[in-house]
Scaffold this motif. Structure first.
Motif, PDB file in Angstrom:
ATOM      1  N   VAL A 232       7.961  18.387   3.635  1.00 16.12           N
ATOM      2  CA  VAL A 232       6.533  18.108   3.769  1.00 16.12           C
ATOM      3  C   VAL A 232       6.354  16.608   3.975  1.00 16.12           C
ATOM      4  N   GLN A 233       5.638  16.246   5.028  1.00 16.25           N
ATOM      5  CA  GLN A 233       5.405  14.837   5.348  1.00 16.25           C
ATOM      6  C   GLN A 233       3.913  14.548   5.269  1.00 16.25           C
ATOM      7  N   ASN A 234       3.569  13.556   4.481  1.00 12.57           N
ATOM      8  CA  ASN A 234       2.176  13.123   4.329  1.00 12.57           C
ATOM      9  C   ASN A 234       2.088  11.674   4.786  1.00 12.57           C
ATOM     10  N   ASN A 235       1.445  11.450   5.922  1.00 13.56           N
ATOM     11  CA  ASN A 235       1.326  10.109   6.488  1.00 13.56           C
ATOM     12  C   ASN A 235      -0.147   9.734   6.567  1.00 13.56           C
ATOM     13  N   ASN A 236      -0.594   8.949   5.566  1.00 12.69           N
ATOM     14  CA  ASN A 236      -2.001   8.518   5.526  1.00 12.69           C
ATOM     15  C   ASN A 236      -2.957   9.702   5.654  1.00 12.69           C
TER      16      ASN A 236
ATOM     17  N   LEU B 282       0.809  -1.209   0.000  1.00 13.37           N
ATOM     18  CA  LEU B 282       0.000   0.000   0.000  1.00 13.37           C
ATOM     19  C   LEU B 282       0.841   1.257   0.000  1.00 13.37           C
ATOM     20  N   GLU B 283       2.012   1.224   0.635  1.00 14.77           N
ATOM     21  CA  GLU B 283       2.852   2.414   0.707  1.00 14.77           C
ATOM     22  C   GLU B 283       3.365   2.836  -0.660  1.00 14.77           C
ATOM     23  N   ASN B 284       3.290   1.936  -1.654  1.00 17.33           N
ATOM     24  CA  ASN B 284       3.847   2.223  -2.970  1.00 17.33           C
ATOM     25  C   ASN B 284       2.795   2.400  -4.047  1.00 17.33           C
ATOM     26  N   VAL B 285       1.509   2.426  -3.678  1.00 17.04           N
ATOM     27  CA  VAL B 285       0.475   2.562  -4.683  1.00 17.04           C
ATOM     28  C   VAL B 285      -0.472   3.687  -4.318  1.00 17.04           C
ATOM     29  N   ASN B 286      -1.201   4.131  -5.323  1.00 17.28           N
ATOM     30  CA  ASN B 286      -2.271   5.098  -5.126  1.00 17.28           C
ATOM     31  C   ASN B 286      -3.588   4.344  -5.213  1.00 17.28           C
ATOM     32  N   LEU B 287      -4.340   4.305  -4.104  1.00 18.74           N
ATOM     33  CA  LEU B 287      -5.535   3.467  -4.039  1.00 18.74           C
ATOM     34  C   LEU B 287      -6.551   3.818  -5.115  1.00 18.74           C
ATOM     35  N   ARG B 288      -6.874   5.109  -5.227  1.00 17.39           N
ATOM     36  CA  ARG B 288      -7.935   5.502  -6.154  1.00 17.39           C
ATOM     37  C   ARG B 288      -7.538   5.217  -7.589  1.00 17.39           C
ATOM     38  N   ALA B 289      -6.252   5.423  -7.921  1.00 17.39           N
ATOM     39  CA  ALA B 289      -5.824   5.217  -9.297  1.00 17.39           C
ATOM     40  C   ALA B 289      -5.855   3.745  -9.671  1.00 17.39           C
TER      41      ALA B 289
ATOM     42  N   ALA C 242      -1.284   6.839 -13.525  1.00 16.71           N
ATOM     43  CA  ALA C 242      -2.699   7.004 -13.853  1.00 16.71           C
ATOM     44  C   ALA C 242      -3.484   7.692 -12.746  1.00 16.71           C
ATOM     45  N   ALA C 243      -2.777   8.295 -11.778  1.00 12.69           N
ATOM     46  CA  ALA C 243      -3.443   8.843 -10.596  1.00 12.69           C
ATOM     47  C   ALA C 243      -4.469   9.900 -10.965  1.00 12.69           C
ATOM     48  N   GLU C 244      -5.652   9.769 -10.420  1.00  8.56           N
ATOM     49  CA  GLU C 244      -6.718  10.746 -10.574  1.00  8.56           C
ATOM     50  C   GLU C 244      -7.480  10.855  -9.272  1.00  8.56           C
ATOM     51  N   GLY C 245      -8.033  12.032  -9.006  1.00 10.67           N
ATOM     52  CA  GLY C 245      -8.893  12.187  -7.858  1.00 10.67           C
ATOM     53  C   GLY C 245      -8.186  12.285  -6.529  1.00 10.67           C
ATOM     54  N   SER C 246      -6.854  12.440  -6.528  1.00 10.06           N
ATOM     55  CA  SER C 246      -6.124  12.586  -5.280  1.00 10.06           C
ATOM     56  C   SER C 246      -6.097  14.049  -4.860  1.00 10.06           C
ATOM     57  N   ALA C 247      -5.774  14.274  -3.588  1.00 13.20           N
ATOM     58  CA  ALA C 247      -5.594  15.639  -3.103  1.00 13.20           C
ATOM     59  C   ALA C 247      -4.358  16.252  -3.752  1.00 13.20           C
TER      60      ALA C 247
ATOM     61  N   THR D 268       0.881  16.156  -6.374  1.00 13.24           N
ATOM     62  CA  THR D 268      -0.183  15.193  -6.097  1.00 13.24           C
ATOM     63  C   THR D 268       0.130  14.475  -4.792  1.00 13.24           C
ATOM     64  N   MET D 269      -0.826  14.480  -3.874  1.00 16.35           N
ATOM     65  CA  MET D 269      -0.633  13.869  -2.569  1.00 16.35           C
ATOM     66  C   MET D 269      -1.109  12.420  -2.587  1.00 16.35           C
ATOM     67  N   SER D 270      -0.345  11.536  -1.953  1.00 17.30           N
ATOM     68  CA  SER D 270      -0.737  10.132  -1.854  1.00 17.30           C
ATOM     69  C   SER D 270      -1.954   9.995  -0.947  1.00 17.30           C
ATOM     70  N   ASP D 271      -2.833   9.063  -1.283  1.00 17.92           N
ATOM     71  CA  ASP D 271      -4.032   8.827  -0.478  1.00 17.92           C
ATOM     72  C   ASP D 271      -3.760   7.910   0.700  1.00 17.92           C
ATOM     73  N   SER D 272      -2.626   7.207   0.694  1.00 10.60           N
ATOM     74  CA  SER D 272      -2.303   6.296   1.783  1.00 10.60           C
ATOM     75  C   SER D 272      -0.793   6.124   1.855  1.00 10.60           C
ATOM     76  N   GLY D 273      -0.331   5.537   2.951  1.00  9.03           N
ATOM     77  CA  GLY D 273       1.095   5.331   3.118  1.00  9.03           C
ATOM     78  C   GLY D 273       1.823   6.614   3.479  1.00  9.03           C
ATOM     79  N   GLN D 274       3.139   6.590   3.336  1.00  7.81           N
ATOM     80  CA  GLN D 274       3.977   7.729   3.694  1.00  7.81           C
ATOM     81  C   GLN D 274       4.555   8.379   2.452  1.00  7.81           C
ATOM     82  N   GLN D 275       4.625   9.696   2.482  1.00 12.43           N
ATOM     83  CA  GLN D 275       5.140  10.483   1.371  1.00 12.43           C
ATOM     84  C   GLN D 275       5.951  11.642   1.943  1.00 12.43           C
ATOM     85  N   ASN D 276       7.200  11.743   1.546  1.00 16.89           N
ATOM     86  CA  ASN D 276       8.069  12.844   1.976  1.00 16.89           C
ATOM     87  C   ASN D 276       8.445  13.683   0.768  1.00 16.89           C
TER      88      ASN D 276
END
Length: 377
Positions: A150-154, A56-63, A118-123, A134-142
């Motif tokens: 900027v840290q995005n954690n779930n 999950l940390e490596n994928v975009n759920l919605r896409a 193919a990411a669509e619909g993400s923040a 484009t912000m990840s919908d799940s997992g960790q993103q730095n």
């Protein structure tokens, strides 16, 4: 099996250890009476939870959802309006476990790189310099910027400012339909954003100013700082606070509702200004004087738990909420249906069809799908 995807959702949440007590009781009842549900549970338990989390940390759920469902629906020979009513937890099930269970031998078709493209619909986070991330919908993103990390954690956004230079410009976080987000500002203030909302903020508040701008709906827990009042600009209202918790609903351009949970806030619009006590809210409406009234915390704040109460709500109002939480547009076939007012409760993390069936059972209106478009008559 009826509501199979919702049952899978409960089983997945149990597998990850994030199921609530109420959901666990519901799942236990289903498992006690359904052999098919027990078989699904056995399948899911074959997937190590740690492996699924790493995936999950490596994928975009919605896409990745459409890719999964194309194969899943073909396998089951079932046609559903998939992205319209599936819940966030079901997305997790579809992508994380679907890659292992629903498409055996085809996991290579769901590589993280292909999904990300193919990411669509993400923040999205638009920086002060105009760059859009484009912000990840799940997992960790730095995200390492020149002066800020900027840290995005779930879907919880935090910032680590290295120096003040260039950190005081205005950034905008935009939350699309179906999602929610939390932002921890540089002073420690926490902001929860509902679906279809925006917040404009600096990575670092300059001098004695603490100001943000919002559209849509947000809940604030403001860090107390007597020397630096906190100001929220929402449409035609300016909300001034020192340290408090409150909700702001500014979805409508002509109306802003500020509801105070604790502390004190002052709401100003034009020459009018009111000081709120806990349990009170102020309605700012175009061309109208400020109105103070009591509010029901359970109803007003339920969105933070993924619930929304409708009490004497019009079909149009219900359609607006379904659009925010499920990204579905409602077509009202006749004026009589549009003017009908209903009561009910919408759950963000349950299939939309459950809610529609509940409303249809009242016998006052009928919601139905036609060519993957939701109608009401």
């Amino acid at each position: 099996m009826e509501n199979e995807l919702y049952i899978r959702e409960l089983i997945i949440k149990e597998h990850f250890g994030i199921i609530s007590e109420e959901e666990q009781l519901e799942l236990d009842g289903i498992l006690a009476t359904s052999e098919e549900a027990r078989k699904i549970r056995e399948e899911v338990q074959q997937v190590p939870a740690d492996d699924a989390r790493e995936y999950l940390e490596n994928v975009n759920l919605r896409a990745g959802l459409d890719n999964v469902y194309e194969r899943y629906n073909a396998q089951r020979a079932r046609r559903r309006n998939r992205t319209r009513w599936v819940s966030a937890a079901a997305l997790l099930a579809a992508v994380a476990v679907g890659a292992y269970i629903w498409m055996p031998g085809k996991k290579a078709n769901l590589q993280p790189q292909q999904i990300a493209q193919a990411a669509e619909g993400s923040a999205t986070l638009q920086l002060a310099n105009g760059q859009v991330i484009t912000m990840s919908d799940s997992g960790q993103q730095n995200i390492n910027l020149q002066n800020t990390n900027v840290q995005n954690n779930n879907r919880v956004l935090k910032f680590d400012v290295q120096d003040n230079e260039g950190a005081t410009g205005w950034n905008t976080l935009t939350v699309p339909p179906t999602l929610d987000y939390q932002v921890v500002l540089s002073d420690g203030t926490q902001v929860w954003l509902n679906s279809t909302s925006k917040i404009r903020f600096p990575f670092k508040f300059p001098g004695n100013q603490r100001e943000v701008f919002i559209e849509g709906e947000a809940y604030f827990t403001v860090k107390q700082d007597a020397a630096r009042p906190f100001i929220v600009h929402a449409g035609q209202a300016d909300i001034q606070v020192l340290g408090t918790s409150f909700n702001v609903n500014a979805y409508r351009a002509t109306q802003v509702i500020t509801s105070l949970v604790q502390g004190k806030v002052a709401v100003q619009s034009g020459s009018g200004k009111l000081l709120l006590d806990p349990g009170k809210e102020v309605v700012v409406a175009t061309g109208e004087p400020l109105v103070m009234r009591d509010f029901d915390q359970q109803t007003t704040l339920a969105w933070r738990q993924g619930e929304h109460y409708f009490r004497d709500a019009s079909i149009r109002e219900i359609g607006e909420m379904m659009s925010r939480w499920y990204d579905v547009d409602l077509v009202i076939d006749n004026p009589e249906a549009g003017n009908m007012r209903l009561r009910g409760k919408l759950y963000r993390h349950r299939p939309l069809q459950n809610f529609l069936d509940q409303l249809n059972s009242l016998g006052l209106v009928q919601f139905y799908w036609k060519n993957n478009v939701l109608h009401c008559k």
